[in-house]
Design a protein around this motif. Sequence first.
Motif, mmCIF file in Angstrom:
data_model
loop_
_atom_site.group_PDB
_atom_site.id
_atom_site.type_symbol
_atom_site.label_atom_id
_atom_site.label_comp_id
_atom_site.label_asym_id
_atom_site.label_seq_id
_atom_site.Cartn_x
_atom_site.Cartn_y
_atom_site.Cartn_z
ATOM 1 N N LEU A 68 18.809 16.601 40.256
ATOM 2 C CA LEU A 68 19.079 17.693 41.203
ATOM 3 C C LEU A 68 20.029 17.281 42.319
ATOM 4 O O LEU A 68 20.187 18.020 43.295
ATOM 5 C CB LEU A 68 17.757 18.182 41.814
ATOM 6 C CG LEU A 68 16.784 18.911 40.884
ATOM 7 C CD1 LEU A 68 15.474 19.184 41.601
ATOM 8 C CD2 LEU A 68 17.390 20.224 40.388
ATOM 9 N N GLN A 69 20.664 16.124 42.180
ATOM 10 C CA GLN A 69 21.507 15.642 43.282
ATOM 11 C C GLN A 69 22.665 16.594 43.571
ATOM 12 O O GLN A 69 22.966 16.877 44.741
ATOM 13 C CB GLN A 69 22.021 14.237 42.971
ATOM 14 C CG GLN A 69 20.957 13.155 43.078
ATOM 15 C CD GLN A 69 21.500 11.766 42.811
ATOM 16 O OE1 GLN A 69 22.549 11.594 42.174
ATOM 17 N NE2 GLN A 69 20.796 10.754 43.292
ATOM 18 N N TYR A 70 23.347 17.080 42.521
ATOM 19 C CA TYR A 70 24.444 18.032 42.754
ATOM 20 C C TYR A 70 23.904 19.314 43.393
ATOM 21 O O TYR A 70 24.523 19.885 44.303
ATOM 22 C CB TYR A 70 25.174 18.353 41.453
ATOM 23 C CG TYR A 70 26.225 19.431 41.619
ATOM 24 C CD1 TYR A 70 27.407 19.182 42.302
ATOM 25 C CD2 TYR A 70 26.008 20.720 41.128
ATOM 26 C CE1 TYR A 70 28.358 20.178 42.487
ATOM 27 C CE2 TYR A 70 26.951 21.720 41.305
ATOM 28 C CZ TYR A 70 28.124 21.443 41.984
ATOM 29 O OH TYR A 70 29.053 22.431 42.171
ATOM 30 N N SER A 71 22.745 19.771 42.939
ATOM 31 C CA SER A 71 22.139 20.973 43.513
ATOM 32 C C SER A 71 21.869 20.786 45.005
ATOM 33 O O SER A 71 22.095 21.682 45.816
ATOM 34 C CB SER A 71 20.829 21.307 42.787
ATOM 35 O OG SER A 71 21.050 21.519 41.415
ATOM 36 N N TRP A 72 21.413 19.577 45.386
ATOM 37 C CA TRP A 72 21.117 19.323 46.796
ATOM 38 C C TRP A 72 22.376 19.225 47.648
ATOM 39 O O TRP A 72 22.330 19.493 48.856
ATOM 40 C CB TRP A 72 20.265 18.067 46.943
ATOM 41 C CG TRP A 72 18.816 18.395 46.868
ATOM 42 C CD1 TRP A 72 17.948 18.152 45.848
ATOM 43 C CD2 TRP A 72 18.075 19.096 47.870
ATOM 44 N NE1 TRP A 72 16.708 18.655 46.135
ATOM 45 C CE2 TRP A 72 16.753 19.237 47.379
ATOM 46 C CE3 TRP A 72 18.382 19.623 49.116
ATOM 47 C CZ2 TRP A 72 15.747 19.883 48.100
ATOM 48 C CZ3 TRP A 72 17.376 20.268 49.834
ATOM 49 C CH2 TRP A 72 16.087 20.394 49.333
ATOM 50 N N LEU A 73 23.493 18.894 47.035
ATOM 51 C CA LEU A 73 24.746 18.938 47.794
ATOM 52 C C LEU A 73 25.073 20.364 48.211
ATOM 53 O O LEU A 73 25.688 20.605 49.261
ATOM 54 C CB LEU A 73 25.893 18.350 46.972
ATOM 55 C CG LEU A 73 25.833 16.845 46.682
ATOM 56 C CD1 LEU A 73 27.073 16.417 45.892
ATOM 57 C CD2 LEU A 73 25.709 16.035 47.962
ATOM 58 N N GLY A 74 24.685 21.330 47.375
ATOM 59 C CA GLY A 74 24.849 22.731 47.752
ATOM 60 C C GLY A 74 23.818 23.173 48.778
ATOM 61 O O GLY A 74 24.114 23.935 49.702
ATOM 62 N N SER A 75 22.585 22.675 48.638
ATOM 63 C CA SER A 75 21.494 23.132 49.495
ATOM 64 C C SER A 75 21.521 22.540 50.898
ATOM 65 O O SER A 75 21.122 23.190 51.868
ATOM 66 C CB SER A 75 20.148 22.781 48.841
ATOM 67 O OG SER A 75 19.991 23.442 47.607
ATOM 68 N N VAL A 76 21.990 21.291 51.031
ATOM 69 C CA VAL A 76 21.867 20.602 52.314
ATOM 70 C C VAL A 76 22.685 21.273 53.413
ATOM 71 O O VAL A 76 22.323 21.215 54.596
ATOM 72 C CB VAL A 76 22.266 19.109 52.160
ATOM 73 C CG1 VAL A 76 23.781 18.963 51.994
ATOM 74 C CG2 VAL A 76 21.767 18.300 53.354
ATOM 75 N N VAL A 77 23.773 21.940 53.048
ATOM 76 C CA VAL A 77 24.567 22.681 54.037
ATOM 77 C C VAL A 77 23.694 23.717 54.730
ATOM 78 O O VAL A 77 23.724 23.872 55.958
ATOM 79 C CB VAL A 77 25.773 23.357 53.365
ATOM 80 C CG1 VAL A 77 26.459 24.320 54.327
ATOM 81 C CG2 VAL A 77 26.762 22.317 52.884
ATOM 82 N N TYR A 78 22.896 24.404 53.937
ATOM 83 C CA TYR A 78 22.066 25.478 54.484
ATOM 84 C C TYR A 78 20.818 24.941 55.167
ATOM 85 O O TYR A 78 20.286 25.576 56.080
ATOM 86 C CB TYR A 78 21.720 26.465 53.367
ATOM 87 C CG TYR A 78 22.958 27.054 52.749
ATOM 88 C CD1 TYR A 78 23.664 28.052 53.409
ATOM 89 C CD2 TYR A 78 23.463 26.587 51.542
ATOM 90 C CE1 TYR A 78 24.821 28.583 52.876
ATOM 91 C CE2 TYR A 78 24.622 27.117 50.990
ATOM 92 C CZ TYR A 78 25.302 28.103 51.672
ATOM 93 O OH TYR A 78 26.461 28.617 51.144
ATOM 94 N N ALA A 79 20.354 23.761 54.749
ATOM 95 C CA ALA A 79 19.248 23.127 55.468
ATOM 96 C C ALA A 79 19.675 22.808 56.895
ATOM 97 O O ALA A 79 18.919 23.026 57.856
ATOM 98 C CB ALA A 79 18.811 21.860 54.741
ATOM 99 N N ALA A 80 20.894 22.309 57.054
ATOM 100 C CA ALA A 80 21.421 22.011 58.395
ATOM 101 C C ALA A 80 21.579 23.294 59.207
ATOM 102 O O ALA A 80 21.257 23.334 60.405
ATOM 103 C CB ALA A 80 22.755 21.278 58.276
ATOM 104 N N GLN A 81 22.069 24.361 58.570
ATOM 105 C CA GLN A 81 22.239 25.628 59.274
ATOM 106 C C GLN A 81 20.893 26.202 59.707
ATOM 107 O O GLN A 81 20.776 26.776 60.792
ATOM 108 C CB GLN A 81 22.983 26.613 58.383
ATOM 109 C CG GLN A 81 24.427 26.224 58.126
ATOM 110 C CD GLN A 81 25.194 27.265 57.351
ATOM 111 O OE1 GLN A 81 24.693 28.332 57.069
ATOM 112 N NE2 GLN A 81 26.428 26.944 56.991
ATOM 113 N N LEU A 82 19.883 26.044 58.860
ATOM 114 C CA LEU A 82 18.547 26.534 59.189
ATOM 115 C C LEU A 82 18.015 25.849 60.448
ATOM 116 O O LEU A 82 17.551 26.511 61.384
ATOM 117 C CB LEU A 82 17.622 26.288 57.996
ATOM 118 C CG LEU A 82 16.191 26.830 58.052
ATOM 119 C CD1 LEU A 82 15.660 27.069 56.630
ATOM 120 C CD2 LEU A 82 15.250 25.873 58.766
ATOM 121 N N VAL A 83 18.099 24.538 60.487
ATOM 122 C CA VAL A 83 17.578 23.771 61.621
ATOM 123 C C VAL A 83 18.348 24.079 62.902
ATOM 124 O O VAL A 83 17.777 24.100 64.007
ATOM 125 C CB VAL A 83 17.639 22.257 61.310
ATOM 126 C CG1 VAL A 83 17.266 21.441 62.536
ATOM 127 C CG2 VAL A 83 16.715 21.910 60.147
#
Length: 522
Positions: free
Chosen positions: A102-117
């Motif tokens: 899921l590493q490539y998937s998390w490259l997409g998700s981490v942008v939004y994790a930062a925006q959420l915080v």
Amino acid sequence: MDDEIRKSPVQEDPGSMNNAVDRSLDQTSLSDADKDRAKALVQRVGHRVELTPENNKRIFRKINIRILPVILFIYFLQALDKATLAYASVFGLIEDTHLVGLQYSWLGSVVYAAQLVAQPVVAYSLVKFPLGKFLAGTVFAWGATLTCMAAAHNFGGLLTARLFLGLFEAGVAPAFIAVTQMWWRRREQPVILASWYAMNGVTNMLGSLITYGLGHIDSSLKEYQIIFLFFGLITTNILNEEEKLIAIERLRANQMGIENYTWKWEHVREAAVDLKTWLWCAMLFSISVPSGGVSTFGPLIVQSFGYNRFETILFNIPFGAVQLVATLLSAYVATKIRRKAPVLVFLSVIPSVGCLMLLFLPRGAGHKGPLLAAYYIISVYPAITPLIYSWQAGNTAGETKKKTTTAALIIAQSAGNILGPNLYTPAEKPLYRRGLISNLVLFLVLIVLYAAQWFYLLWRNRKQASKRNAMGKNADIVDTSMAKIKSELPDAEKHESVQEIERDKSLDDRTDFENEDFVYTY
């Protein structure tokens, strides 16, 4: 302005959930810190100006020329920067950086994790600081971050760069929603919001073409490194007093205030207990799950139909064209019929059909055409998000409540975008069944949420009418914010006294619950 909207001293409404707030605001004058900046200007001048179709059109055009192009360009850059991950995946990013699971998937998700915080800080900053300086700093920072991504050669480096990319982009959408509320009437907001959000479609068109050319460069650098460098380096590289008064008159009918630099915790509490806040959050979460998945895996989905990497990039161009047309056309229709919910239902049904086609169509060389058609049908979904933005923007009043509600929506949107890419994995190609089934279910859930919000807003309007009636005012008022400017102000309203201006709540920093003259739109 209609006689029904004239203000009278407020009497207590025993049925209101905001009695304490109403009493405190109506029995005393607002302090200088609590006053809306627009109202302070009107009070300093001492009178209102005449709003006519002619001067309304002139100021509307000037605002569009001075402000809208800046918004469009910045959002185009943001969308382009985020899309580089999907483009780079087609040109060997996954293989060369040894991404697994899921590493490539998390490259997409981490942008939004930062925006959420980051959203609580963003909401506070948008109330306390000038928008221009806030945006200038974030634009430069994210461009520098994207440029540095070219130096990342493994999952850890890419994840860190994407994390900071999301952090610096966190304030863009909330800031643009705030700008839209500040400068445009409720009738105009759907098209304005759709215009800058439609830059996602322009990105898919121009970005794909640019990536196609960059992919042919013969260099010691990897193709995806050139893509990161190019788009990163691109990113790094109004009115006089009388016109301000006209701009204020244009927005008076919104009953939302315009700008205030005082953070009010009572607005935060009201946003938290307001059902419509949570319904819009649920909508944005539901649409962002498929959005996050398709935006991250879209090119890989097309590649799974049997196309090479260059064909895949080119076939992404129509996706952007459909997205652009759907976003602008749906906003135009919603403006014409003055209803957003029916348009949103239609926009959710169409991609549901596309998901069904991709789930049941066979794969193989002989089915490339129908599979591409299904993918393009799904590409209607991006038109949903800006309509939800404008639905919320036009139904929330009070400076702090507006920023808090927007922050809540972006948090929900970010959560959906975090989950979305993780419902797709490269190991599931070419069918990606888990992701497509979840997307189909959520498109159907959205239709239920639209209906719930529609009925809740109808109920809120009936409650507002009852409150006006209890105060001795007309229960039925005309919502002029959703109508064209057709006539001049009555003579009696052209030069109100300071006392009359003070009694007018349309430019007070009051929430939609606190202002009995606020009319909700569906």
